[in-house]
Design a protein around this motif. Structure first.
Motif, PDB file in Angstrom:
ATOM      1  N   LEU A  58       0.838  -1.205   0.000  1.00 43.14           N
ATOM      2  CA  LEU A  58       0.000   0.000   0.000  1.00 43.14           C
ATOM      3  C   LEU A  58       0.871   1.252   0.000  1.00 43.14           C
ATOM      4  CD1 LEU A  58      -2.729  -1.125   2.558  1.00 43.14           C
ATOM      5  CD2 LEU A  58      -2.776  -1.294   0.060  1.00 43.14           C
ATOM      6  N   LEU A  59       1.942   1.232   0.774  1.00 42.38           N
ATOM      7  CA  LEU A  59       2.852   2.384   0.805  1.00 42.38           C
ATOM      8  C   LEU A  59       3.554   2.582  -0.536  1.00 42.38           C
ATOM      9  CD1 LEU A  59       4.360   1.998   4.375  1.00 42.38           C
ATOM     10  CD2 LEU A  59       2.765   3.754   3.553  1.00 42.38           C
ATOM     11  N   ALA A  60       3.725   1.515  -1.302  1.00 43.49           N
ATOM     12  CA  ALA A  60       4.344   1.628  -2.628  1.00 43.49           C
ATOM     13  C   ALA A  60       3.485   2.446  -3.580  1.00 43.49           C
ATOM     14  CB  ALA A  60       4.586   0.236  -3.205  1.00 43.49           C
ATOM     15  N   LEU A  61       2.231   2.680  -3.226  1.00 45.28           N
ATOM     16  CA  LEU A  61       1.326   3.471  -4.069  1.00 45.28           C
ATOM     17  C   LEU A  61       1.494   4.975  -3.851  1.00 45.28           C
ATOM     18  CD1 LEU A  61      -1.861   1.294  -3.462  1.00 45.28           C
ATOM     19  CD2 LEU A  61      -0.431   1.326  -5.535  1.00 45.28           C
ATOM     20  N   ALA A  62       2.241   5.377  -2.832  1.00 47.42           N
ATOM     21  CA  ALA A  62       2.421   6.803  -2.520  1.00 47.42           C
ATOM     22  C   ALA A  62       2.972   7.555  -3.731  1.00 47.42           C
ATOM     23  CB  ALA A  62       3.357   6.966  -1.324  1.00 47.42           C
ATOM     24  N   GLY A  63       2.353   8.672  -4.032  1.00 46.69           N
ATOM     25  CA  GLY A  63       2.755   9.496  -5.160  1.00 46.69           C
ATOM     26  C   GLY A  63       2.172   9.042  -6.491  1.00 46.69           C
ATOM     27  N   LYS A  64       1.598   7.851  -6.525  1.00 49.68           N
ATOM     28  CA  LYS A  64       1.025   7.314  -7.764  1.00 49.68           C
ATOM     29  C   LYS A  64      -0.491   7.432  -7.804  1.00 49.68           C
ATOM     30  CE  LYS A  64       4.713   3.905  -8.007  1.00 49.68           C
ATOM     31  NZ  LYS A  64       5.040   2.484  -7.879  1.00 49.68           N
ATOM     32  N   ILE A  65      -1.103   7.579  -6.621  1.00 50.87           N
ATOM     33  CA  ILE A  65      -2.564   7.656  -6.551  1.00 50.87           C
ATOM     34  C   ILE A  65      -2.975   8.834  -5.675  1.00 50.87           C
ATOM     35  CG2 ILE A  65      -2.885   5.171  -6.883  1.00 50.87           C
ATOM     36  CD1 ILE A  65      -3.452   5.007  -3.825  1.00 50.87           C
ATOM     37  N   ASP A  66      -4.213   9.252  -5.849  1.00 48.63           N
ATOM     38  CA  ASP A  66      -4.768  10.299  -5.000  1.00 48.63           C
ATOM     39  C   ASP A  66      -5.570   9.720  -3.844  1.00 48.63           C
ATOM     40  OD1 ASP A  66      -3.737  12.373  -6.614  1.00 48.63           O
ATOM     41  OD2 ASP A  66      -5.391  12.090  -8.027  1.00 48.63           O
ATOM     42  N   ILE A  67      -6.179   8.562  -4.087  1.00 51.38           N
ATOM     43  CA  ILE A  67      -6.988   7.945  -3.034  1.00 51.38           C
ATOM     44  C   ILE A  67      -6.950   6.424  -3.144  1.00 51.38           C
ATOM     45  CG2 ILE A  67      -9.145   8.042  -4.338  1.00 51.38           C
ATOM     46  CD1 ILE A  67     -10.425   8.828  -1.517  1.00 51.38           C
ATOM     47  N   LEU A  68      -6.981   5.791  -1.991  1.00 56.62           N
ATOM     48  CA  LEU A  68      -7.025   4.339  -1.882  1.00 56.62           C
ATOM     49  C   LEU A  68      -8.366   3.970  -1.256  1.00 56.62           C
ATOM     50  CD1 LEU A  68      -5.729   1.467  -1.836  1.00 56.62           C
ATOM     51  CD2 LEU A  68      -4.878   2.060   0.452  1.00 56.62           C
ATOM     52  N   PHE A  69      -9.132   3.147  -1.965  1.00 58.36           N
ATOM     53  CA  PHE A  69     -10.374   2.628  -1.416  1.00 58.36           C
ATOM     54  C   PHE A  69     -10.059   1.297  -0.746  1.00 58.36           C
ATOM     55  CE2 PHE A  69     -11.725   5.207  -5.027  1.00 58.36           C
ATOM     56  CZ  PHE A  69     -12.540   6.104  -4.362  1.00 58.36           C
ATOM     57  N   ILE A  70     -10.461   1.166   0.508  1.00 62.14           N
ATOM     58  CA  ILE A  70     -10.249  -0.074   1.230  1.00 62.14           C
ATOM     59  C   ILE A  70     -11.606  -0.700   1.514  1.00 62.14           C
ATOM     60  CG2 ILE A  70      -9.370  -1.163   3.326  1.00 62.14           C
ATOM     61  CD1 ILE A  70      -7.260   1.016   3.487  1.00 62.14           C
ATOM     62  N   GLY A  71     -11.807  -1.896   0.970  1.00 65.35           N
ATOM     63  CA  GLY A  71     -13.033  -2.645   1.207  1.00 65.35           C
ATOM     64  C   GLY A  71     -12.817  -3.607   2.356  1.00 65.35           C
ATOM     65  N   THR A  72     -13.658  -3.508   3.373  1.00 65.44           N
ATOM     66  CA  THR A  72     -13.458  -4.270   4.605  1.00 65.44           C
ATOM     67  C   THR A  72     -14.296  -5.551   4.675  1.00 65.44           C
ATOM     68  OG1 THR A  72     -15.117  -2.914   5.724  1.00 65.44           O
ATOM     69  CG2 THR A  72     -12.809  -2.219   5.915  1.00 65.44           C
ATOM     70  N   GLY A  73     -14.775  -6.037   3.551  1.00 61.89           N
ATOM     71  CA  GLY A  73     -15.580  -7.252   3.536  1.00 61.89           C
ATOM     72  C   GLY A  73     -17.053  -6.930   3.360  1.00 61.89           C
ATOM     73  N   THR A  74     -17.901  -7.777   3.897  1.00 61.11           N
ATOM     74  CA  THR A  74     -19.343  -7.635   3.730  1.00 61.11           C
ATOM     75  C   THR A  74     -19.867  -6.354   4.351  1.00 61.11           C
ATOM     76  OG1 THR A  74     -19.546 -10.032   3.766  1.00 61.11           O
ATOM     77  CG2 THR A  74     -21.554  -8.782   4.110  1.00 61.11           C
ATOM     78  N   GLU A  75     -19.376  -6.032   5.519  1.00 59.12           N
ATOM     79  CA  GLU A  75     -19.817  -4.838   6.259  1.00 59.12           C
ATOM     80  C   GLU A  75     -18.693  -3.827   6.360  1.00 59.12           C
ATOM     81  OE1 GLU A  75     -22.957  -4.454   7.449  1.00 59.12           O
ATOM     82  OE2 GLU A  75     -23.495  -6.412   6.619  1.00 59.12           O
ATOM     83  N   ILE A  76     -19.055  -2.569   6.456  1.00 58.86           N
ATOM     84  CA  ILE A  76     -18.044  -1.537   6.682  1.00 58.86           C
ATOM     85  C   ILE A  76     -17.559  -1.658   8.124  1.00 58.86           C
ATOM     86  CG2 ILE A  76     -19.742   0.199   7.300  1.00 58.86           C
ATOM     87  CD1 ILE A  76     -17.870   2.270   5.980  1.00 58.86           C
ATOM     88  N   SER A  77     -16.266  -1.542   8.304  1.00 60.68           N
ATOM     89  CA  SER A  77     -15.689  -1.545   9.644  1.00 60.68           C
ATOM     90  C   SER A  77     -14.454  -0.651   9.634  1.00 60.68           C
ATOM     91  CB  SER A  77     -15.334  -2.967  10.089  1.00 60.68           C
ATOM     92  OG  SER A  77     -14.356  -3.518   9.249  1.00 60.68           O
ATOM     93  N   HIS A  78     -13.997  -0.294  10.800  1.00 63.75           N
ATOM     94  CA  HIS A  78     -12.811   0.547  10.907  1.00 63.75           C
ATOM     95  C   HIS A  78     -11.569  -0.254  10.549  1.00 63.75           C
ATOM     96  CE1 HIS A  78     -14.893   3.915  12.748  1.00 63.75           C
ATOM     97  NE2 HIS A  78     -15.535   3.044  13.500  1.00 63.75           N
ATOM     98  N   ILE A  79     -10.620   0.409   9.897  1.00 62.84           N
ATOM     99  CA  ILE A  79      -9.323  -0.213   9.676  1.00 62.84           C
ATOM    100  C   ILE A  79      -8.464   0.090  10.907  1.00 62.84           C
ATOM    101  CG2 ILE A  79      -9.481  -0.120   7.167  1.00 62.84           C
ATOM    102  CD1 ILE A  79      -7.580   2.317   7.243  1.00 62.84           C
ATOM    103  N   PRO A  80      -7.421  -0.679  11.140  1.00 62.72           N
ATOM    104  CA  PRO A  80      -6.558  -0.397  12.290  1.00 62.72           C
ATOM    105  C   PRO A  80      -6.009   1.038  12.234  1.00 62.72           C
ATOM    106  CG  PRO A  80      -6.042  -2.547  11.375  1.00 62.72           C
ATOM    107  CD  PRO A  80      -6.994  -1.880  10.413  1.00 62.72           C
ATOM    108  N   ALA A  81      -5.978   1.676  13.377  1.00 62.21           N
ATOM    109  CA  ALA A  81      -5.523   3.071  13.453  1.00 62.21           C
ATOM    110  C   ALA A  81      -4.101   3.232  12.935  1.00 62.21           C
ATOM    111  CB  ALA A  81      -5.623   3.570  14.891  1.00 62.21           C
ATOM    112  N   ASP A  82      -3.219   2.254  13.195  1.00 59.53           N
ATOM    113  CA  ASP A  82      -1.843   2.377  12.718  1.00 59.53           C
ATOM    114  C   ASP A  82      -1.780   2.328  11.193  1.00 59.53           C
ATOM    115  OD1 ASP A  82      -2.469  -0.439  12.839  1.00 59.53           O
ATOM    116  OD2 ASP A  82      -0.326  -0.871  12.671  1.00 59.53           O
ATOM    117  N   LEU A  83      -2.645   1.544  10.544  1.00 58.15           N
ATOM    118  CA  LEU A  83      -2.671   1.501   9.081  1.00 58.15           C
ATOM    119  C   LEU A  83      -3.121   2.842   8.518  1.00 58.15           C
ATOM    120  CD1 LEU A  83      -2.498   0.142   6.322  1.00 58.15           C
ATOM    121  CD2 LEU A  83      -4.794  -0.790   6.721  1.00 58.15           C
TER     122      LEU A  83
END
Length: 117
Positions: free
Chosen positions: A52-77
């Protein structure tokens, strides 16, 4: 009404998904994946920051799909990605795939990280 053909640069759209898999650009991928201009690759999940960090500078936004339901991603991520200048939008995997496809068709600089439903 005018219809325009959708052209997807080098990135491939998400065409379908089901229990444990995604169909992206005509290929079936099992398990979590990352998709974008550089293609589709396996992803080890929320603890796997490097691709994911390798995408820095190449994208403006990263969509993260958390499975069937929306949930929080880990704060450190979230912190690591935002510190690298990567915008993050978290939603369920089906919603992330749909949003990715729409913005991909507009030629936007985006990527997608998906956890299967």
């Amino acid at each position: 009404m005018r219809l325009n053909e959708v052209v997807y640069s080098d990135a491939k759209p998400v065409e379908g998904y089901g229990p444990g898999f995604f169909r992206i650009g005509g290929e079936v991928y099992k398990g979590p994946v990352i998709a974008g201009d550089s293609g589709v690759s396996p992803w080890a999940g929320f603890d796997d920051h490097a691709p994911l960090l390798a995408l820095a500078g190449k994208i403006d936004i990263l969509f993260i799909g958390t499975g069937t339901e929306i949930s929080h991603i880990p704060a450190d991520l979230r912190s690591v990605l935002e510190d690298a200048g990567i915008g993050v939008d978290v939603m369920s995997s089906p919603a992330a795939a749909r949003t990715y496809n729409v913005l991909l068709s507009e030629g936007r600089r985006i990527a997608l990280a998906l956890i299967p439903v």
